[in-house]
Design a protein around this motif. Sequence first.
Motif, PDB file in Angstrom:
ATOM      1  N   ASN A 101       0.867  -1.179   0.000  1.00  0.00           N
ATOM      2  CA  ASN A 101       0.000   0.000   0.000  1.00  0.00           C
ATOM      3  C   ASN A 101       0.906   1.232   0.000  1.00  0.00           C
ATOM      4  O   ASN A 101       2.107   1.137   0.173  1.00  0.00           O
ATOM      5  N   ASN A 102       0.316   2.355  -0.235  1.00  0.00           N
ATOM      6  CA  ASN A 102       1.061   3.615  -0.143  1.00  0.00           C
ATOM      7  C   ASN A 102       2.287   3.682  -1.061  1.00  0.00           C
ATOM      8  O   ASN A 102       3.375   3.969  -0.586  1.00  0.00           O
ATOM      9  N   PRO A 103       2.189   3.477  -2.368  1.00  0.00           N
ATOM     10  CA  PRO A 103       1.011   3.108  -3.163  1.00  0.00           C
ATOM     11  C   PRO A 103       0.888   1.578  -3.290  1.00  0.00           C
ATOM     12  O   PRO A 103       1.814   0.852  -2.946  1.00  0.00           O
ATOM     13  N   THR A 104      -0.246   1.132  -3.798  1.00  0.00           N
ATOM     14  CA  THR A 104      -0.487  -0.298  -3.992  1.00  0.00           C
ATOM     15  C   THR A 104       0.118  -0.760  -5.311  1.00  0.00           C
ATOM     16  O   THR A 104      -0.053  -0.116  -6.335  1.00  0.00           O
ATOM     17  N   THR A 105       0.838  -1.883  -5.257  1.00  0.00           N
ATOM     18  CA  THR A 105       1.324  -2.532  -6.482  1.00  0.00           C
ATOM     19  C   THR A 105       0.464  -3.768  -6.701  1.00  0.00           C
ATOM     20  O   THR A 105       0.486  -4.690  -5.887  1.00  0.00           O
ATOM     21  N   PHE A 106      -0.286  -3.789  -7.788  1.00  0.00           N
ATOM     22  CA  PHE A 106      -1.202  -4.905  -8.034  1.00  0.00           C
ATOM     23  C   PHE A 106      -0.515  -6.048  -8.787  1.00  0.00           C
ATOM     24  O   PHE A 106       0.469  -5.845  -9.496  1.00  0.00           O
ATOM     25  N   THR A 107      -1.071  -7.253  -8.619  1.00  0.00           N
ATOM     26  CA  THR A 107      -0.470  -8.441  -9.238  1.00  0.00           C
ATOM     27  C   THR A 107      -0.448  -8.348 -10.757  1.00  0.00           C
ATOM     28  O   THR A 107       0.491  -8.830 -11.387  1.00  0.00           O
ATOM     29  N   THR A 108      -1.467  -7.745 -11.342  1.00  0.00           N
ATOM     30  CA  THR A 108      -1.480  -7.625 -12.805  1.00  0.00           C
ATOM     31  C   THR A 108      -0.302  -6.793 -13.286  1.00  0.00           C
ATOM     32  O   THR A 108       0.296  -7.084 -14.320  1.00  0.00           O
ATOM     33  N   PHE A 109       0.054  -5.763 -12.540  1.00  0.00           N
ATOM     34  CA  PHE A 109       1.202  -4.923 -12.881  1.00  0.00           C
ATOM     35  C   PHE A 109       2.496  -5.740 -12.790  1.00  0.00           C
ATOM     36  O   PHE A 109       3.344  -5.698 -13.682  1.00  0.00           O
ATOM     37  N   ILE A 110       2.635  -6.500 -11.694  1.00  0.00           N
ATOM     38  CA  ILE A 110       3.826  -7.330 -11.506  1.00  0.00           C
ATOM     39  C   ILE A 110       3.954  -8.321 -12.665  1.00  0.00           C
ATOM     40  O   ILE A 110       5.032  -8.485 -13.252  1.00  0.00           O
ATOM     41  N   ASP A 111       2.851  -8.985 -12.999  1.00  0.00           N
ATOM     42  CA  ASP A 111       2.882 -10.015 -14.038  1.00  0.00           C
ATOM     43  C   ASP A 111       3.183  -9.441 -15.417  1.00  0.00           C
ATOM     44  O   ASP A 111       3.922 -10.042 -16.201  1.00  0.00           O
ATOM     45  N   ARG A 112       2.620  -8.279 -15.716  1.00  0.00           N
ATOM     46  CA  ARG A 112       2.925  -7.628 -16.995  1.00  0.00           C
ATOM     47  C   ARG A 112       4.409  -7.283 -17.068  1.00  0.00           C
ATOM     48  O   ARG A 112       5.041  -7.441 -18.108  1.00  0.00           O
ATOM     49  N   PHE A 113       4.943  -6.805 -15.973  1.00  0.00           N
ATOM     50  CA  PHE A 113       6.358  -6.459 -15.951  1.00  0.00           C
ATOM     51  C   PHE A 113       7.214  -7.702 -16.174  1.00  0.00           C
ATOM     52  O   PHE A 113       8.166  -7.692 -16.970  1.00  0.00           O
ATOM     53  N   LEU A 114       6.887  -8.790 -15.480  1.00  0.00           N
ATOM     54  CA  LEU A 114       7.668 -10.015 -15.591  1.00  0.00           C
ATOM     55  C   LEU A 114       7.590 -10.617 -16.995  1.00  0.00           C
ATOM     56  O   LEU A 114       8.582 -11.134 -17.509  1.00  0.00           O
ATOM     57  N   VAL A 115       6.417 -10.537 -17.618  1.00  0.00           N
ATOM     58  CA  VAL A 115       6.264 -11.027 -18.988  1.00  0.00           C
ATOM     59  C   VAL A 115       7.195 -10.259 -19.927  1.00  0.00           C
ATOM     60  O   VAL A 115       7.875 -10.838 -20.778  1.00  0.00           O
ATOM     61  N   THR A 116       7.238  -8.936 -19.762  1.00  0.00           N
ATOM     62  CA  THR A 116       8.097  -8.120 -20.607  1.00  0.00           C
ATOM     63  C   THR A 116       9.566  -8.456 -20.374  1.00  0.00           C
ATOM     64  O   THR A 116      10.349  -8.579 -21.311  1.00  0.00           O
ATOM     65  N   ALA A 117       9.950  -8.625 -19.104  1.00  0.00           N
ATOM     66  CA  ALA A 117      11.339  -8.988 -18.784  1.00  0.00           C
ATOM     67  C   ALA A 117      11.687 -10.349 -19.384  1.00  0.00           C
ATOM     68  O   ALA A 117      12.775 -10.535 -19.955  1.00  0.00           O
ATOM     69  N   GLU A 118      10.765 -11.305 -19.278  1.00  0.00           N
ATOM     70  CA  GLU A 118      10.990 -12.638 -19.861  1.00  0.00           C
ATOM     71  C   GLU A 118      11.138 -12.557 -21.377  1.00  0.00           C
ATOM     72  O   GLU A 118      11.997 -13.196 -21.966  1.00  0.00           O
ATOM     73  N   ALA A 119      10.266 -11.757 -21.990  1.00  0.00           N
ATOM     74  CA  ALA A 119      10.269 -11.652 -23.456  1.00  0.00           C
ATOM     75  C   ALA A 119      11.599 -11.126 -23.987  1.00  0.00           C
ATOM     76  O   ALA A 119      12.028 -11.490 -25.069  1.00  0.00           O
ATOM     77  N   TYR A 120      12.252 -10.270 -23.186  1.00  0.00           N
ATOM     78  CA  TYR A 120      13.519  -9.694 -23.635  1.00  0.00           C
ATOM     79  C   TYR A 120      14.734 -10.285 -22.944  1.00  0.00           C
ATOM     80  O   TYR A 120      15.840  -9.778 -23.065  1.00  0.00           O
ATOM     81  N   GLY A 121      14.523 -11.380 -22.217  1.00  0.00           N
ATOM     82  CA  GLY A 121      15.648 -12.108 -21.653  1.00  0.00           C
ATOM     83  C   GLY A 121      16.409 -11.352 -20.583  1.00  0.00           C
ATOM     84  O   GLY A 121      17.638 -11.427 -20.511  1.00  0.00           O
ATOM     85  N   ILE A 122      15.705 -10.612 -19.728  1.00  0.00           N
ATOM     86  CA  ILE A 122      16.353  -9.869 -18.655  1.00  0.00           C
ATOM     87  C   ILE A 122      15.981 -10.492 -17.313  1.00  0.00           C
ATOM     88  O   ILE A 122      14.801 -10.724 -17.033  1.00  0.00           O
ATOM     89  N   LYS A 123      16.976 -10.767 -16.500  1.00  0.00           N
ATOM     90  CA  LYS A 123      16.729 -11.329 -15.161  1.00  0.00           C
ATOM     91  C   LYS A 123      15.931 -10.317 -14.343  1.00  0.00           C
ATOM     92  O   LYS A 123      16.284  -9.140 -14.278  1.00  0.00           O
ATOM     93  N   ALA A 124      14.857 -10.775 -13.716  1.00  0.00           N
ATOM     94  CA  ALA A 124      14.016  -9.894 -12.895  1.00  0.00           C
ATOM     95  C   ALA A 124      14.069 -10.345 -11.441  1.00  0.00           C
ATOM     96  O   ALA A 124      13.991 -11.543 -11.146  1.00  0.00           O
ATOM     97  N   VAL A 125      14.228  -9.384 -10.531  1.00  0.00           N
ATOM     98  CA  VAL A 125      14.222  -9.648  -9.097  1.00  0.00           C
ATOM     99  C   VAL A 125      13.138  -8.777  -8.465  1.00  0.00           C
ATOM    100  O   VAL A 125      13.036  -7.587  -8.779  1.00  0.00           O
TER     101      VAL A 125
END
Length: 316
Positions: A101-125
């Motif tokens: 919270n303060n601000p809220t990070t939603f799961t859809t945002f996390i998943d979209r980010f991870l998909v993009t990182a996967e698509a371009y072969g970048i390690k995500a933490v």
Amino acid sequence: MTGTVYKSTGSWYTVKTNNGKVYECRIKGKFRIKGIKSTNPVAVGDLVDFKLETNNDQETGVIEYIHERHNYIIRKSVNLSKQTHIIASNVDVVFLLITLNNPTTFTTFIDRFLVTAEAYGIKAVLLFNKIDTYNEEELLEIKYLAAIYRKIGYECIGISAKKGKNVDKVKAIMKSKVSMFSGHSGVGKSTLVNTIAPDLSLKTAEISDQHQQGLHTTTFAEMFDLNFDAKIIDTPGIKGFGVVDMDKEELGDYFPEFFELKSDCKFNNCLHINEPKCAVKEALDNEEIAWSRYKSYLQILEGEEEHYRKNNYDDE
């Protein structure tokens, strides 16, 4: 001459050569009409060739060639223009800062980010920030969320940028790499960078109580050299992280837990929706795959851009 782009302000680029010399460069007009479908032809992290020219006793550079990118992170506008913007290129690891919270990070945002990182072969933490501010119930929710992503194979670290908790773990991952910190405005990116490298003194801003969203403090991406053999790229806060255009058949490949089961599906082009003998749907029924991830997958598949501010696991 060859150098790395450290800063982009839209029309001028700060380029640093291997010997540490810095030049202000512009681009030749043809880059704008090469059919590069992004709002910025040159991105921070790009390796470029440039020539020097002198005007009014001032030496500047003209970028003539962009070396092939190993990878890049892209943001697609969530408005009707559908324009893309390359946030950074040649990135070794991208850290996504997440707050409950303060601000809220939603799961859809996390998943979209991870998909993009996967698509371009970048390690995500994934960095779960502000853990010093949560009560017991909120900490349990963070642990639950982290467990979902650890099971898939993503590294998750609970941190407090303000208190310095577990920042040493982040620094260890960053060593000898080009790193990028991302997340919504207000999640603590600048605070974390200032804790890692106090001499940079990046601007920080308090959360806007009225909108519960961070005030934008970074206008343009910029790369910095750190004193422990690491580089970071500081980026503007991202409100909507759109997914790059990809074939529907390949989207599942960027969800590692789906990709692992793909060969067990009856059809090799299975979309994991209504097809018979789908291994992903079976795993979902057996609670081996998180419903939040599957719902994010469906939303991206259907092109539902407006739902990136929603927690899918709330429905579980």
